[in-house]
Structure formats: C-alpha cells, structure tokens
Design a protein around this motif. Sequence first.
Motif, PDB file in Angstrom:
ATOM      1  N   LEU A 185      -5.033  -5.770  -2.667  1.00 35.45           N
ATOM      2  CA  LEU A 185      -4.382  -5.867  -1.367  1.00 35.45           C
ATOM      3  C   LEU A 185      -4.574  -7.239  -0.740  1.00 35.45           C
ATOM      4  O   LEU A 185      -4.196  -7.450   0.416  1.00 35.45           O
ATOM      5  N   ALA A 186      -5.147  -8.156  -1.481  1.00 36.50           N
ATOM      6  CA  ALA A 186      -5.371  -9.525  -1.008  1.00 36.50           C
ATOM      7  C   ALA A 186      -5.471 -10.426  -2.240  1.00 36.50           C
ATOM      8  O   ALA A 186      -5.798  -9.958  -3.334  1.00 36.50           O
ATOM      9  N   PRO A 187      -5.179 -11.727  -2.037  1.00 34.14           N
ATOM     10  CA  PRO A 187      -4.701 -12.365  -0.814  1.00 34.14           C
ATOM     11  C   PRO A 187      -3.274 -11.947  -0.482  1.00 34.14           C
ATOM     12  O   PRO A 187      -2.509 -11.579  -1.368  1.00 34.14           O
ATOM     13  N   VAL A 188      -2.948 -12.029   0.819  1.00 30.19           N
ATOM     14  CA  VAL A 188      -1.619 -11.597   1.235  1.00 30.19           C
ATOM     15  C   VAL A 188      -1.208 -12.337   2.497  1.00 30.19           C
ATOM     16  O   VAL A 188      -2.003 -12.509   3.423  1.00 30.19           O
ATOM     17  N   ASP A 189       0.014 -12.798   2.535  1.00 32.38           N
ATOM     18  CA  ASP A 189       0.617 -13.298   3.755  1.00 32.38           C
ATOM     19  C   ASP A 189       1.275 -12.125   4.480  1.00 32.38           C
ATOM     20  O   ASP A 189       1.723 -11.165   3.826  1.00 32.38           O
ATOM     21  N   PRO A 190       1.342 -12.168   5.809  1.00 35.77           N
ATOM     22  CA  PRO A 190       1.936 -11.040   6.532  1.00 35.77           C
ATOM     23  C   PRO A 190       3.331 -10.664   6.030  1.00 35.77           C
ATOM     24  O   PRO A 190       3.674  -9.476   5.978  1.00 35.77           O
ATOM     25  N   ASP A 191       4.104 -11.642   5.626  1.00 35.14           N
ATOM     26  CA  ASP A 191       5.466 -11.346   5.163  1.00 35.14           C
ATOM     27  C   ASP A 191       5.484 -10.586   3.844  1.00 35.14           C
ATOM     28  O   ASP A 191       6.514  -9.993   3.488  1.00 35.14           O
ATOM     29  N   ASP A 192       4.366 -10.618   3.113  1.00 31.11           N
ATOM     30  CA  ASP A 192       4.318  -9.963   1.806  1.00 31.11           C
ATOM     31  C   ASP A 192       3.580  -8.629   1.833  1.00 31.11           C
ATOM     32  O   ASP A 192       3.471  -7.964   0.797  1.00 31.11           O
ATOM     33  N   ALA A 193       3.054  -8.227   2.985  1.00 31.66           N
ATOM     34  CA  ALA A 193       2.296  -6.979   3.054  1.00 31.66           C
ATOM     35  C   ALA A 193       3.158  -5.791   2.650  1.00 31.66           C
ATOM     36  O   ALA A 193       2.710  -4.891   1.932  1.00 31.66           O
ATOM     37  N   ASP A 194       4.395  -5.784   3.086  1.00 34.50           N
ATOM     38  CA  ASP A 194       5.276  -4.669   2.735  1.00 34.50           C
ATOM     39  C   ASP A 194       5.513  -4.627   1.233  1.00 34.50           C
ATOM     40  O   ASP A 194       5.568  -3.540   0.633  1.00 34.50           O
ATOM     41  N   TYR A 195       5.670  -5.804   0.607  1.00 36.49           N
ATOM     42  CA  TYR A 195       5.857  -5.819  -0.848  1.00 36.49           C
ATOM     43  C   TYR A 195       4.642  -5.212  -1.545  1.00 36.49           C
ATOM     44  O   TYR A 195       4.800  -4.389  -2.463  1.00 36.49           O
ATOM     45  N   LEU A 196       3.425  -5.608  -1.133  1.00 34.05           N
ATOM     46  CA  LEU A 196       2.216  -5.072  -1.771  1.00 34.05           C
ATOM     47  C   LEU A 196       2.106  -3.568  -1.558  1.00 34.05           C
ATOM     48  O   LEU A 196       1.724  -2.825  -2.472  1.00 34.05           O
ATOM     49  N   ARG A 197       2.424  -3.104  -0.350  1.00 39.32           N
ATOM     50  CA  ARG A 197       2.359  -1.661  -0.093  1.00 39.32           C
ATOM     51  C   ARG A 197       3.317  -0.904  -1.007  1.00 39.32           C
ATOM     52  O   ARG A 197       2.947   0.103  -1.617  1.00 39.32           O
ATOM     53  N   ARG A 198       4.549  -1.390  -1.092  1.00 40.55           N
ATOM     54  CA  ARG A 198       5.536  -0.686  -1.916  1.00 40.55           C
ATOM     55  C   ARG A 198       5.184  -0.775  -3.397  1.00 40.55           C
ATOM     56  O   ARG A 198       5.420   0.165  -4.161  1.00 40.55           O
ATOM     57  N   MET A 199       4.608  -1.890  -3.820  1.00 41.49           N
ATOM     58  CA  MET A 199       4.179  -2.016  -5.207  1.00 41.49           C
ATOM     59  C   MET A 199       3.072  -1.014  -5.507  1.00 41.49           C
ATOM     60  O   MET A 199       3.119  -0.304  -6.525  1.00 41.49           O
ATOM     61  N   MET A 200       2.078  -0.936  -4.625  1.00 38.50           N
ATOM     62  CA  MET A 200       0.971  -0.003  -4.855  1.00 38.50           C
ATOM     63  C   MET A 200       1.465   1.445  -4.829  1.00 38.50           C
ATOM     64  O   MET A 200       0.980   2.293  -5.593  1.00 38.50           O
ATOM     65  N   ALA A 201       2.414   1.728  -3.947  1.00 38.75           N
ATOM     66  CA  ALA A 201       2.947   3.085  -3.885  1.00 38.75           C
ATOM     67  C   ALA A 201       3.648   3.455  -5.182  1.00 38.75           C
ATOM     68  O   ALA A 201       3.517   4.590  -5.670  1.00 38.75           O
ATOM     69  N   LYS A 202       4.389   2.505  -5.756  1.00 44.53           N
ATOM     70  CA  LYS A 202       5.122   2.804  -6.988  1.00 44.53           C
ATOM     71  C   LYS A 202       4.212   2.809  -8.204  1.00 44.53           C
ATOM     72  O   LYS A 202       4.186   3.775  -8.978  1.00 44.53           O
ATOM     73  N   VAL A 203       3.441   1.738  -8.374  1.00 43.35           N
ATOM     74  CA  VAL A 203       2.726   1.577  -9.631  1.00 43.35           C
ATOM     75  C   VAL A 203       1.458   2.415  -9.687  1.00 43.35           C
ATOM     76  O   VAL A 203       1.023   2.829 -10.765  1.00 43.35           O
ATOM     77  N   GLU A 204       0.838   2.695  -8.522  1.00 47.85           N
ATOM     78  CA  GLU A 204      -0.416   3.439  -8.519  1.00 47.85           C
ATOM     79  C   GLU A 204      -0.339   4.756  -7.759  1.00 47.85           C
ATOM     80  O   GLU A 204      -1.365   5.408  -7.556  1.00 47.85           O
ATOM     81  N   GLY A 205       0.843   5.140  -7.332  1.00 50.37           N
ATOM     82  CA  GLY A 205       1.002   6.473  -6.759  1.00 50.37           C
ATOM     83  C   GLY A 205       0.206   6.707  -5.486  1.00 50.37           C
ATOM     84  O   GLY A 205      -0.241   7.825  -5.231  1.00 50.37           O
ATOM     85  N   MET A 206       0.022   5.657  -4.675  1.00 50.10           N
ATOM     86  CA  MET A 206      -0.609   5.823  -3.370  1.00 50.10           C
ATOM     87  C   MET A 206       0.511   6.056  -2.354  1.00 50.10           C
ATOM     88  O   MET A 206       1.421   5.240  -2.264  1.00 50.10           O
ATOM     89  N   PRO A 207       0.469   7.140  -1.584  1.00 50.69           N
ATOM     90  CA  PRO A 207       1.577   7.420  -0.664  1.00 50.69           C
ATOM     91  C   PRO A 207       1.843   6.255   0.279  1.00 50.69           C
ATOM     92  O   PRO A 207       0.919   5.716   0.901  1.00 50.69           O
ATOM     93  N   LEU A 208       3.101   5.872   0.380  1.00 42.47           N
ATOM     94  CA  LEU A 208       3.452   4.729   1.218  1.00 42.47           C
ATOM     95  C   LEU A 208       3.064   4.977   2.672  1.00 42.47           C
ATOM     96  O   LEU A 208       2.586   4.069   3.362  1.00 42.47           O
ATOM     97  N   GLY A 209       3.231   6.193   3.140  1.00 43.77           N
ATOM     98  CA  GLY A 209       2.862   6.502   4.517  1.00 43.77           C
ATOM     99  C   GLY A 209       1.388   6.271   4.786  1.00 43.77           C
ATOM    100  O   GLY A 209       1.006   5.800   5.863  1.00 43.77           O
ATOM    101  N   ALA A 210       0.546   6.601   3.810  1.00 45.12           N
ATOM    102  CA  ALA A 210      -0.892   6.375   3.973  1.00 45.12           C
ATOM    103  C   ALA A 210      -1.209   4.885   3.984  1.00 45.12           C
ATOM    104  O   ALA A 210      -2.049   4.421   4.762  1.00 45.12           O
ATOM    105  N   LEU A 211      -0.534   4.122   3.130  1.00 47.99           N
ATOM    106  CA  LEU A 211      -0.772   2.679   3.094  1.00 47.99           C
ATOM    107  C   LEU A 211      -0.303   1.999   4.375  1.00 47.99           C
ATOM    108  O   LEU A 211      -0.892   1.013   4.825  1.00 47.99           O
ATOM    109  N   GLU A 212       0.748   2.531   4.969  1.00 46.96           N
ATOM    110  CA  GLU A 212       1.283   1.931   6.191  1.00 46.96           C
ATOM    111  C   GLU A 212       0.450   2.271   7.415  1.00 46.96           C
ATOM    112  O   GLU A 212       0.297   1.436   8.327  1.00 46.96           O
TER     113      GLU A 212
END
Length: 570
Positions: A93-120
Amino acid sequence: MFDLVLRNGLVVDGTGAAGRRADVGVLDGRVVAVGDCDGSAARTVDVDGLVVAPGFIDPHTHYDAQLFWDPAATPSSNHGVTTVLAGNCGFTLAPVDPDDADYLRRMMAKVEGMPLGALETGLPWSWRSFGEYLDALDGNIGVNAGFLVGHSALRRNVMGPDATGNPATPAQVERMVALLHEALAAGGLGFSSSKSLNHSDGDHKPVPSYFSERDELLALSGAVADHPGTWLEYITTGCNDRFSEDEVELMADMSAAARRAMNWNVLVASLDAPERTEHQLRAADVAAARGGRIVALTMPALGGSRLSFGYHCVLYLLPGWADVMNLPFDQKVAALRDPAVRARLDEGARNAPGGMRGLANWERMLIGDTYAPANAGCTGRMLGDLAAERGQAPFDALCDITLADDFRTALWPQVRESREGVQARVDLLRDPRTIAGGSDAGAHLDRMCGGRYTGLMLASLVREHGVMSLEEAVMHLTDVPARLFGLTGRGRVAEGFAADLVVFDPATVGSEPIVEVFDLPGGCERLYGRATGIHRVLVNGVDVVVDGEVTGNTPGTLLRSGRDTETVLA
C-alpha cells in the motif's frame, strides 16, 4: 520476580528437541527461565496437560490492510500465529501518491480479494512513503508484523499509468532503486515482485511489475544486498505448474544479486506428477550453483477454498475459462447455456496444469450457499449426487445450478485425504528447499480462510495421521521460518527470546468449520474459521488471545530490517 509464569506445561521449544515438562518464566516481554521457576510472579497460569510452544510464524499473509482494522490479525492469531509477514507478491500500500491510492485499492481488491469497501473505509490512507506506512502501524498491532516492499507500488509511484504496459527507462529504474533503498532503510524487510499472468489489476490488466524487464529486476534485487536482515520474494507464472528455464535463471540471478534467499508461493505435492514437484524444486539447485538460494513455500494442510462462477477465483485460471467468466452478465448467461461452450470449458478444466486439474472432478464439488428457489435442497450436497438425480452430466448440472443463482452459488471442492497424499506433503515439508507457508491469510477473504493452517497441520499430520511428531511440526511452524528470515530472538522457547508463546491442547487443536461473517469495514463479508484447542496466545509476554477470544491488547512489534532481523546470506 516474574511478570508471568506458565507452570507445569509440556514445553516444545521449537528446535525439534523432545518436549519436556517445565515452567516458563516471563519478564519484560522475554523468556527468562525454562525449568523450575521458583520465586514470586505477578501472575501464574497453570497449564498442566497443555503444550507451551513458540508462537507460530506465517511468512505469506497479505495482512497489509487488515491490521488497521483488526490489529490481532484474526483468525491467524486465534490459531497460534504471533508473527505475520506481508508485502507479498509485489503488492503493498506504499509508496503511494494520493492520485494513485484508488489504483492500489482496486488492484488489491482484484488481485488479492480484499473487499473494495473495506479498503476504502477501513484505512486512513495518511501515508505517502513506505516509512510513513510502517509508522502508521507501529505501536498499534497485536501481533508482530513485518513488510516487504512491493514492486508494483514502486513502479506505479515512479511511472504512473505508464507502469502498466511499458518497460522502464534507465532513469525510471534508477528512481525505483532509490525508493527501494529508502523503504528498506525505513525498515522494509526486503523486496517482492510478480511476473505472473494470473495477477491482474482492477482494470483487468497485468499488474505493473509484470512489465518489468530483467535489468530492472536485477537492479532492484541488487539494492537489497545493501541492507541487513532482508530477503526476496517472487511470484511468476511458472509457480502454478512448471518453471521455464528463463524463469529459473532469472530467479537464481535475482537471489545471487541480492545475496539473499528468495521464497516463492506455492508448491503443492503432486501424486500424479511427482516429476513436476522435482522440476519446481530444481530452481533451488540452480540458484545454489550461482550463489543464491530459492525456497518454496508449501502448505502443510488442506484448508478448503470457496469458488464461484460470479467472482474471480481459481476457476477463472483454468484454460479457456477467463474469456467466458469475464463476459458481461447477459453474455455470460448466454455462453453458459450453450452446450458447445460448456464442452469447451469442461475440456479446458480436464487439461489444466498441475493440481488445478483436480477441479474437473465435478462430482466431488460440494454445493454451498444457494439462492434461487430452483436450487432449494442443493446446499450441503455433492454435485455428483445431484447430477445423478437430474439425469445430467455433473458439469451440466453445475452450470444449471449456477445460472439459476445468477452465478452466486458457493462451491467447495472436496479433496480425498489419502495416506499417500498426506505422506507426500510431509516429505515435501521435510525437503530443505521448502518451508511451511502460503496461507494468504489476509487475502481472498470471500473464498478461503487460509489462516487456519497451523492448527489444521497439528490436527492432521500429528494427531490424525501420526506421520509427524509434535516436536517436528512445531519446529516447521516456528524455528525454521525464524532462522530463514533472520527474525532475531523469535521462534524458540528459550531464555532471552521474545515471549511469543502459544498454549494449546494437542488432543483438540484444530479448527471449526468455515462460516460467513460480516465484520469487515463497510459491513463487508469474509470467511472465518474459529480455532479449537488454543487456550492462550502471547505476543511479547502479553495475552492477545485467551480461550479463543481476542483481548484487544496491542503488544506487537513492527519488525524493521536490521533492528529486528539479522542477515542470512544466500
């Protein structure tokens, strides 16, 4: 004067030595005596009839997000785990620029099955650098936790959207290396990456690290050599079946460049293709010849995985399945009603590589939760029996059931636990080219509960099948990973070591059945398996689990390279 004395337990110290009846004295978070602990104690617990062992160490957990809302890393800590290692597969989840936080969240939700709502909703997202991420967790965790630095986050941070689909320029590689040095100096435990086609981001494209070239991977691996107490972790497409020669050479050269061990996930014992197992283990031999070291993670217990036609899971990785499973809903319905498509999918499953081929034993599929009236009475039944009653082939029955449920049907593959299969897992675990692990405990939360493997291993290999002694099993869960990863002062019940301890009943240790719970941020779901037989779990001398209940204490150490780890050269 002791802070705590555990009296009259059977101490299994993690080294493989025979268990012995002894007291364990704890002071200031460390074991200070093993034997007769005479003298006063602020607290004494009688553990007569129970085993006192080192806390278990899980080397592949993906707990990067969950620790923020669940400092105890459940259910792993309930099953005796006191140290978790994360930042696996190149995903952090790091390093991350604020503009890329959504990309990392969606990547983790897809590739590792972490619910997007929980990550948000469950993370503060208050960091930018890797060091700031570590600081956000430091002092707020119930277990010891350490984190590798993920390649995909590094690449996205340097290259932005160009990280997907493009090679890095020399200047971009140099910037990635600089960021990695910074992260390792802040306490990152090493470098992880993936070049697996099975890893895709929230846009259904390969993750950023997939597009790295050899020079980039070697440069980043070489940076690890400059930092004490570090190692590598790497995933590639060949991990699921057979490594190519190029993959083996790259892995070996990465390990040699870092002068550190590399571990990969996951090697499954195969009775029908023993040559495949040896082919995969050969990567360790090639690395050794080049001055490196490669170690495969292997799961010592079968934990079960819930599958579905409705979300990304291992079924989507079967040959020819992804194109159908990723179709828009209406097109997917039409495709799965087509006998020709069904025949093609069935054939693809039967010709799948390695252990994935076993999924095509459709008659051994247990039907879990169903939703449509047409599927009333299907839950808890084997597909083979349902197909026979319907006069259908098992795969046709499966398609009809899932279509009726709008693809929400829960599917549980059932594996026959043969004596030969158990012995193959034991033989693989005893190979010095492997260690126990690969739980993905904080990932794929809607389809598996891998954090149970420690208790399941003790129940299966030790108690039920008697193919491994209690002392050896505990050693594989404690001292072996601690020594491989250089975790100083952990992995043993010994004077001077951290008082990471688990107290359990060998006659009942194991797991309850997996159930659905909705306790994630945003009311999101996960699968959960409560431990049995685990009476007490201590981290740095403080109770984190007592009689199955999490105490809420947060004594865990944020493990930082060089301070909490020592260098183990390849």
